[in-house]
Design a protein around this motif. Structure first.
Motif, PDB file in Angstrom:
ATOM      1  N   VAL A  35       0.881  -1.168   0.000  1.00 23.92           N
ATOM      2  CA  VAL A  35       0.000   0.000   0.000  1.00 23.92           C
ATOM      3  C   VAL A  35       0.914   1.212   0.000  1.00 23.92           C
ATOM      4  O   VAL A  35       1.539   1.540   1.002  1.00 23.92           O
ATOM      5  N   VAL A  36       1.003   1.869  -1.158  1.00 24.30           N
ATOM      6  CA  VAL A  36       1.984   2.928  -1.343  1.00 24.30           C
ATOM      7  C   VAL A  36       1.371   4.309  -1.134  1.00 24.30           C
ATOM      8  O   VAL A  36       1.914   5.134  -0.413  1.00 24.30           O
ATOM      9  N   ALA A  46      -4.021   5.196  -7.633  1.00 23.35           N
ATOM     10  CA  ALA A  46      -4.505   3.818  -7.447  1.00 23.35           C
ATOM     11  C   ALA A  46      -3.460   2.886  -6.839  1.00 23.35           C
ATOM     12  O   ALA A  46      -3.577   1.671  -6.940  1.00 23.35           O
ATOM     13  N   THR A  47      -2.429   3.445  -6.162  1.00 21.21           N
ATOM     14  CA  THR A  47      -1.411   2.603  -5.528  1.00 21.21           C
ATOM     15  C   THR A  47      -1.795   2.203  -4.104  1.00 21.21           C
ATOM     16  O   THR A  47      -0.972   1.648  -3.379  1.00 21.21           O
ATOM     17  N   CYS A  48      -3.033   2.471  -3.728  1.00 16.63           N
ATOM     18  CA  CYS A  48      -3.512   2.053  -2.401  1.00 16.63           C
ATOM     19  C   CYS A  48      -4.638   1.026  -2.539  1.00 16.63           C
ATOM     20  O   CYS A  48      -5.439   0.846  -1.626  1.00 16.63           O
ATOM     21  N   HIS A  49      -4.650   0.337  -3.668  1.00 17.17           N
ATOM     22  CA  HIS A  49      -5.661  -0.692  -3.945  1.00 17.17           C
ATOM     23  C   HIS A  49      -5.615  -1.780  -2.878  1.00 17.17           C
ATOM     24  O   HIS A  49      -4.557  -2.322  -2.570  1.00 17.17           O
ATOM     25  N   ILE A  50      -6.762  -2.076  -2.308  1.00 14.54           N
ATOM     26  CA  ILE A  50      -6.903  -3.176  -1.357  1.00 14.54           C
ATOM     27  C   ILE A  50      -8.179  -3.939  -1.703  1.00 14.54           C
ATOM     28  O   ILE A  50      -9.017  -3.460  -2.461  1.00 14.54           O
ATOM     29  N   ILE A  51      -8.286  -5.108  -1.123  1.00 11.72           N
ATOM     30  CA  ILE A  51      -9.493  -5.915  -1.286  1.00 11.72           C
ATOM     31  C   ILE A  51     -10.145  -6.024   0.084  1.00 11.72           C
ATOM     32  O   ILE A  51      -9.511  -6.470   1.050  1.00 11.72           O
ATOM     33  N   VAL A  52     -11.377  -5.573   0.162  1.00 18.80           N
ATOM     34  CA  VAL A  52     -12.117  -5.586   1.415  1.00 18.80           C
ATOM     35  C   VAL A  52     -12.761  -6.959   1.584  1.00 18.80           C
ATOM     36  O   VAL A  52     -13.364  -7.485   0.638  1.00 18.80           O
ATOM     37  N   ILE A  97     -12.256  -4.379  10.763  1.00 16.13           N
ATOM     38  CA  ILE A  97     -12.267  -4.620   9.314  1.00 16.13           C
ATOM     39  C   ILE A  97     -11.056  -5.437   8.885  1.00 16.13           C
ATOM     40  O   ILE A  97      -9.957  -5.295   9.423  1.00 16.13           O
ATOM     41  N   LYS A  98     -11.282  -6.295   7.896  1.00 11.09           N
ATOM     42  CA  LYS A  98     -10.235  -7.146   7.349  1.00 11.09           C
ATOM     43  C   LYS A  98     -10.029  -6.786   5.879  1.00 11.09           C
ATOM     44  O   LYS A  98     -10.988  -6.725   5.104  1.00 11.09           O
ATOM     45  N   LEU A  99      -8.772  -6.560   5.536  1.00  8.75           N
ATOM     46  CA  LEU A  99      -8.379  -6.161   4.186  1.00  8.75           C
ATOM     47  C   LEU A  99      -7.296  -7.098   3.675  1.00  8.75           C
ATOM     48  O   LEU A  99      -6.524  -7.635   4.461  1.00  8.75           O
ATOM     49  N   THR A 100      -7.233  -7.239   2.364  1.00  6.37           N
ATOM     50  CA  THR A 100      -6.158  -7.993   1.728  1.00  6.37           C
ATOM     51  C   THR A 100      -5.423  -7.072   0.775  1.00  6.37           C
ATOM     52  O   THR A 100      -6.052  -6.334   0.004  1.00  6.37           O
ATOM     53  N   VAL A 101      -4.103  -7.104   0.857  1.00  6.37           N
ATOM     54  CA  VAL A 101      -3.262  -6.334  -0.069  1.00  6.37           C
ATOM     55  C   VAL A 101      -2.983  -7.224  -1.265  1.00  6.37           C
ATOM     56  O   VAL A 101      -2.433  -8.317  -1.109  1.00  6.37           O
ATOM     57  N   PRO A 102      -3.390  -6.784  -2.471  1.00  2.20           N
ATOM     58  CA  PRO A 102      -3.172  -7.650  -3.651  1.00  2.20           C
ATOM     59  C   PRO A 102      -1.684  -7.788  -3.979  1.00  2.20           C
ATOM     60  O   PRO A 102      -0.902  -6.893  -3.706  1.00  2.20           O
TER      61      PRO A 102
END
Length: 105
Positions: A35-36, A46-52, A97-102
């Motif tokens: 997460v940049v 769009a360098t902070c893309h995560i999957i919720v 909350i749970k997130l996944t970093v692609p």
């Protein structure tokens, strides 16, 4: 309030995040790899893309048309629960909350 990120290598990172902090700022402050946030949260990189985690998605608020368009240019392919973490602001409703970093490689 608590946020958990699953990193591309499978490691889990957890941090306390203050109300009103966007989740990109929280990730950067906690050295979450992947997460940049190059634009600093201006919704232009769009360098902070995560999957919720799907069970949390409805609690993150509505996605703007511009965020939706930005998700089409992320480094990794978007999925149904993709979001830009700069657009999600921590609140009591998101505690846990749970997130996944692609994986960007």
């Amino acid at each position: 309030m608590n946020v958990t990120w699953t990193l591309p290598d499978g490691h889990i990172a957890t941090a306390d995040v203050a109300e009103g902090t966007n989740l990109m700022e929280a990730a950067v402050a906690n050295n979450i790899a992947g997460v940049v946030g190059e634009c600093g949260g201006c919704l232009s990189c769009a360098t902070c893309h995560i999957i919720v985690d799907p069970q949390w998605l409805d609690k993150t608020g509505d996605m703007s048309d511009f965020e939706d368009a930005m998700l089409d240019v992320t480094e990794t392919e978007r999925v149904a629960s993709s979001r830009l973490s700069c657009q999600i602001v921590m609140s009591p409703a998101l505690d846990g909350i749970k997130l996944t970093v692609p994986d960007t490689e």
